[in-house]
Design a protein around this motif. Structure first.
Motif, PDB file in Angstrom:
ATOM      1  N   ILE A 251      -0.918 -10.071   6.632  1.00 24.04           N
ATOM      2  CA  ILE A 251      -0.768  -8.633   6.850  1.00 24.04           C
ATOM      3  C   ILE A 251      -1.792  -8.247   7.895  1.00 24.04           C
ATOM      4  CG2 ILE A 251      -1.007  -6.329   5.857  1.00 24.04           C
ATOM      5  CD1 ILE A 251       0.095  -7.339   3.279  1.00 24.04           C
ATOM      6  N   GLY A 252      -1.317  -7.907   9.082  1.00 23.08           N
ATOM      7  CA  GLY A 252      -2.223  -7.661  10.195  1.00 23.08           C
ATOM      8  C   GLY A 252      -3.006  -8.921  10.511  1.00 23.08           C
ATOM      9  N   ASP A 253      -4.325  -8.801  10.581  1.00 22.31           N
ATOM     10  CA  ASP A 253      -5.181  -9.931  10.909  1.00 22.31           C
ATOM     11  C   ASP A 253      -5.681 -10.675   9.675  1.00 22.31           C
ATOM     12  OD1 ASP A 253      -4.964  -9.301  13.598  1.00 22.31           O
ATOM     13  OD2 ASP A 253      -6.683  -7.941  13.536  1.00 22.31           O
ATOM     14  N   VAL A 254      -5.211 -10.277   8.499  1.00 24.22           N
ATOM     15  CA  VAL A 254      -5.708 -10.863   7.246  1.00 24.22           C
ATOM     16  C   VAL A 254      -4.647 -11.778   6.657  1.00 24.22           C
ATOM     17  CG1 VAL A 254      -6.612 -10.377   4.948  1.00 24.22           C
ATOM     18  CG2 VAL A 254      -7.084  -8.793   6.838  1.00 24.22           C
ATOM     19  N   THR A 255      -5.069 -12.928   6.166  1.00 28.53           N
ATOM     20  CA  THR A 255      -4.166 -13.866   5.505  1.00 28.53           C
ATOM     21  C   THR A 255      -4.421 -13.836   4.003  1.00 28.53           C
ATOM     22  OG1 THR A 255      -4.053 -15.341   7.412  1.00 28.53           O
ATOM     23  CG2 THR A 255      -3.458 -16.277   5.273  1.00 28.53           C
ATOM     24  N   ILE A 256      -3.390 -13.503   3.247  1.00 26.85           N
ATOM     25  CA  ILE A 256      -3.452 -13.602   1.791  1.00 26.85           C
ATOM     26  C   ILE A 256      -3.091 -15.043   1.433  1.00 26.85           C
ATOM     27  CG2 ILE A 256      -2.534 -12.768  -0.397  1.00 26.85           C
ATOM     28  CD1 ILE A 256      -1.761 -10.177   0.994  1.00 26.85           C
ATOM     29  N   PRO A 257      -3.987 -15.765   0.780  1.00 34.13           N
ATOM     30  CA  PRO A 257      -3.731 -17.198   0.552  1.00 34.13           C
ATOM     31  C   PRO A 257      -2.582 -17.454  -0.415  1.00 34.13           C
ATOM     32  CG  PRO A 257      -6.069 -16.645   0.307  1.00 34.13           C
ATOM     33  CD  PRO A 257      -5.324 -15.353   0.331  1.00 34.13           C
ATOM     34  N   ASN A 258      -1.988 -18.613  -0.276  1.00 32.82           N
ATOM     35  CA  ASN A 258      -0.969 -19.080  -1.206  1.00 32.82           C
ATOM     36  C   ASN A 258      -1.528 -19.057  -2.632  1.00 32.82           C
ATOM     37  OD1 ASN A 258       1.161 -20.351  -2.457  1.00 32.82           O
ATOM     38  ND2 ASN A 258       0.770 -22.372  -1.596  1.00 32.82           N
ATOM     39  N   GLY A 259      -0.710 -18.639  -3.584  1.00 31.88           N
ATOM     40  CA  GLY A 259      -1.133 -18.607  -4.980  1.00 31.88           C
ATOM     41  C   GLY A 259      -1.821 -17.330  -5.399  1.00 31.88           C
ATOM     42  N   SER A 260      -1.769 -16.298  -4.559  1.00 33.60           N
ATOM     43  CA  SER A 260      -2.467 -15.045  -4.857  1.00 33.60           C
ATOM     44  C   SER A 260      -1.574 -14.051  -5.591  1.00 33.60           C
ATOM     45  CB  SER A 260      -2.956 -14.394  -3.563  1.00 33.60           C
ATOM     46  OG  SER A 260      -3.878 -15.211  -2.886  1.00 33.60           O
ATOM     47  N   ARG A 261      -2.202 -13.223  -6.403  1.00 33.07           N
ATOM     48  CA  ARG A 261      -1.513 -12.106  -7.038  1.00 33.07           C
ATOM     49  C   ARG A 261      -1.592 -10.894  -6.113  1.00 33.07           C
ATOM     50  NH1 ARG A 261      -4.737 -11.018 -11.205  1.00 33.07           N
ATOM     51  NH2 ARG A 261      -3.661 -12.278 -12.749  1.00 33.07           N
ATOM     52  N   VAL A 262      -0.454 -10.245  -5.880  1.00 34.37           N
ATOM     53  CA  VAL A 262      -0.389  -9.103  -4.962  1.00 34.37           C
ATOM     54  C   VAL A 262       0.252  -7.927  -5.685  1.00 34.37           C
ATOM     55  CG1 VAL A 262       0.475  -8.263  -2.753  1.00 34.37           C
ATOM     56  CG2 VAL A 262      -0.126 -10.683  -3.009  1.00 34.37           C
ATOM     57  N   LEU A 263      -0.448  -6.803  -5.699  1.00 33.55           N
ATOM     58  CA  LEU A 263       0.112  -5.582  -6.254  1.00 33.55           C
ATOM     59  C   LEU A 263       0.755  -4.788  -5.126  1.00 33.55           C
ATOM     60  CD1 LEU A 263      -1.248  -3.200  -8.893  1.00 33.55           C
ATOM     61  CD2 LEU A 263      -0.684  -2.237  -6.664  1.00 33.55           C
ATOM     62  N   LEU A 264       2.054  -4.531  -5.251  1.00 33.11           N
ATOM     63  CA  LEU A 264       2.769  -3.683  -4.297  1.00 33.11           C
ATOM     64  C   LEU A 264       2.800  -2.275  -4.870  1.00 33.11           C
ATOM     65  CD1 LEU A 264       5.761  -6.013  -3.334  1.00 33.11           C
ATOM     66  CD2 LEU A 264       3.526  -5.807  -2.241  1.00 33.11           C
ATOM     67  N   SER A 265       2.047  -1.380  -4.272  1.00 30.65           N
ATOM     68  CA  SER A 265       1.910  -0.024  -4.805  1.00 30.65           C
ATOM     69  C   SER A 265       3.007   0.872  -4.243  1.00 30.65           C
ATOM     70  CB  SER A 265       0.535   0.559  -4.468  1.00 30.65           C
ATOM     71  OG  SER A 265       0.439   1.876  -4.971  1.00 30.65           O
ATOM     72  N   PHE A 266       4.088   1.031  -5.007  1.00 35.38           N
ATOM     73  CA  PHE A 266       5.183   1.909  -4.578  1.00 35.38           C
ATOM     74  C   PHE A 266       4.713   3.368  -4.546  1.00 35.38           C
ATOM     75  CE2 PHE A 266       8.222  -1.265  -6.842  1.00 35.38           C
ATOM     76  CZ  PHE A 266       8.051  -2.166  -5.825  1.00 35.38           C
ATOM     77  N   GLY A 267       3.895   3.737  -5.532  1.00 31.23           N
ATOM     78  CA  GLY A 267       3.410   5.108  -5.585  1.00 31.23           C
ATOM     79  C   GLY A 267       2.590   5.476  -4.368  1.00 31.23           C
ATOM     80  N   ALA A 268       1.689   4.575  -3.954  1.00 34.01           N
ATOM     81  CA  ALA A 268       0.885   4.835  -2.756  1.00 34.01           C
ATOM     82  C   ALA A 268       1.750   4.809  -1.500  1.00 34.01           C
ATOM     83  CB  ALA A 268      -0.236   3.813  -2.651  1.00 34.01           C
ATOM     84  N   ALA A 269       2.662   3.840  -1.420  1.00 28.57           N
ATOM     85  CA  ALA A 269       3.527   3.738  -0.237  1.00 28.57           C
ATOM     86  C   ALA A 269       4.378   4.987  -0.067  1.00 28.57           C
ATOM     87  CB  ALA A 269       4.421   2.506  -0.362  1.00 28.57           C
TER      88      ALA A 269
END
Length: 432
Positions: A331-349
């Motif tokens: 995401i942009g210049d940042v790499t979220i490593p394989n095996g990570s937990r990601v919260l997709l915030s629908f409310g914030a989006a």
């Protein structure tokens, strides 16, 4: 049930639906081990969706996320937080790198459910359910929805100061789903108790109280399974006019098993029930607080479909769901490593100031077509048309019969970290 608190997940295997839900400790430990190295380039945040006060009123936290950078990381929860609309939509599309196959909650799990699969398996399972939501099917259930909307608005009118959540927001989706499944109304109270219990798995934490709560969730899920399999075995719920009857009629893969039909019923009952309840309860709160916007709709009822979309954006009945990376994800210049937990915030989006002008204001005639209240991409909520139909039916009853909606006491909001809506909302409807 075996659990280990590693700060990032638990290891356990349970069989609430006759299908193993496998929760992976090794992957959770991998997320934990990334530690500080994992969040380099992102903004470290204390935002915690599991905090009850934040869950009940998350909007100041969302404003802080939006003003504090593009991507955030919560070290305490070992969770990446994605809050911008463009990034949430992109993540929902990119199922090759960030997907649902390890679950959509904090607890990693795997099962043959539409919401927990991707790729060909997801397409196959979604195809099984699709005949339930054709235009023809929805049209056939419109009469049920309209009749219930009239009856339940009558009840609220007749009981000034009642809790509209109990009188309307809870019974409306429960009775609609029961009606289209062919479930007797006498069983609805049990459905409510079981479904509300099972959905609390979203808030599981590996603590003594969390484990006890998880056991209660499991008991509720097992009760649902026993009931449905008994009814299915006896031939009930498979009539030509029921949703399961339609699925059997249109099945191209041979006869659906009772186990498969049960899993489909669970998705309808739990996913369609809680989220629509939150949408309907949020509707009354919004219009009580924004009478001028309600008047816009009364003056022009053609705005009802657009107003429901704005309600979805503004209230976001599903505030967030989780995904797990199965490859490094940028995401942009940042790499979220394989095996990570990601919260997709629908409310914030749905309140992203880069997309929506004045995002914290409800505007009845706004066209919020980019919102992600029902998700996006392959996992767009298959029951979205039914939820919209119910909300439009209730709103139509209100604008035709009610001049003003007022509250007679404070609103109490749920503290579920993902599913947000009023739990107590006393209202008075002033009839036209």
């Amino acid at each position: 049930m075996t659990t280990t608190d590693d700060g990032g997940g638990v290891l356990t295997s349970i069989r609430p639906f006759g299908t193993a839900l496998q929760m992976n400790l090794a992957a959770a430990l991998r997320t934990r081990r990334l530690g500080t190295r994992g969040w380099q380039g992102a903004v470290n945040t204390a935002y915690d969706p599991l905090d009850p006060a934040t869950a009940a009123d998350p909007f100041a936290a969302y404003r802080a996320l939006h003003s504090g950078g593009r991507l955030h990381y919560n070290a305490k929860r070992a969770t990446w937080v994605v809050s911008r609309l463009e990034d949430v939509r992109a993540a929902l599309r990119d199922t090759d790198k960030i997907n649902s196959s390890q679950g959509v909650t904090r607890v990693r799990m795997a099962a043959e459910l539409v919401v927990l699969t991707d790729g060909q398996q997801h397409s196959r399972l979604r195809k099984q359910v699709q005949p339930a939501f054709t235009k023809r099917a929805l049209d056939s259930w419109q009469a049920i929805t309209g009749r219930l909307a009239t009856e339940l608005v009558d009840n609220v009118l007749a009981n000034p100061g009642c809790n509209v959540v109990e009188e309307l927001a809870i019974p409306m989706p429960l009775r609609v789903i029961a009606g289209i499944l062919g479930v007797p109304e006498a069983d609805i109270a049990d459905f409510r108790r079981w479904s509300e219990g099972a959905v609390q798995m979203i808030n599981f934490t590996p603590t003594p109280s969390g484990i006890l709560g998880g056991a209660r969730c499991l008991a509720a899920a097992l009760a649902l399974r026993r009931y449905f399999l008994k009814q299915l075995a006896s031939g009930h719920l498979k009539g030509s006019g029921t949703v399961l009857g339609r699925l059997i009629e249109h099945s191209t893969d041979g006869n659906l098993t009772d186990e498969q039909l049960f899993l489909i019923s669970i998705l309808l009952l739990i996913a369609g029930n809680e989220t629509t309840t939150n949408l309907l309860g949020g509707m009354f709160d919004v219009f009580a607080r924004n009478p001028e916007e309600y008047d816009k709709i009364r003056a022009n009822p053609d705005l009802i479909p657009m107003a429901v979309e704005e309600l979805l954006r503004f209230t976001s009945p599903i505030q967030n769901l989780y995904r797990y990376t199965c490859a490094d994800y940028d995401i942009g210049d940042v790499t979220i490593p394989n095996g990570s937990r990601v919260l997709l915030s629908f409310g914030a989006a749905n309140r992203d100031p880069l997309v929506f002008d004045d995002p914290d204001t409800f505007i009845a005639d706004r066209n919020p077509r980019m919102h992600v209240a029902f998700g996006y991409g392959a996992h767009m909520c298959i029951g979205a048309p039914l939820a919209r139909m119910e909300a439009e039916a209730v709103l139509r009853e209100l604008v035709e019969r009610v001049e003003r909606i007022t509250t007679t006491g404070p609103t109490t909001w749920s503290t579920n970290s993902s599913l947000r809506g009023p739990t107590v909302l006393p209202v008075r409807l002033q009839q036209r």
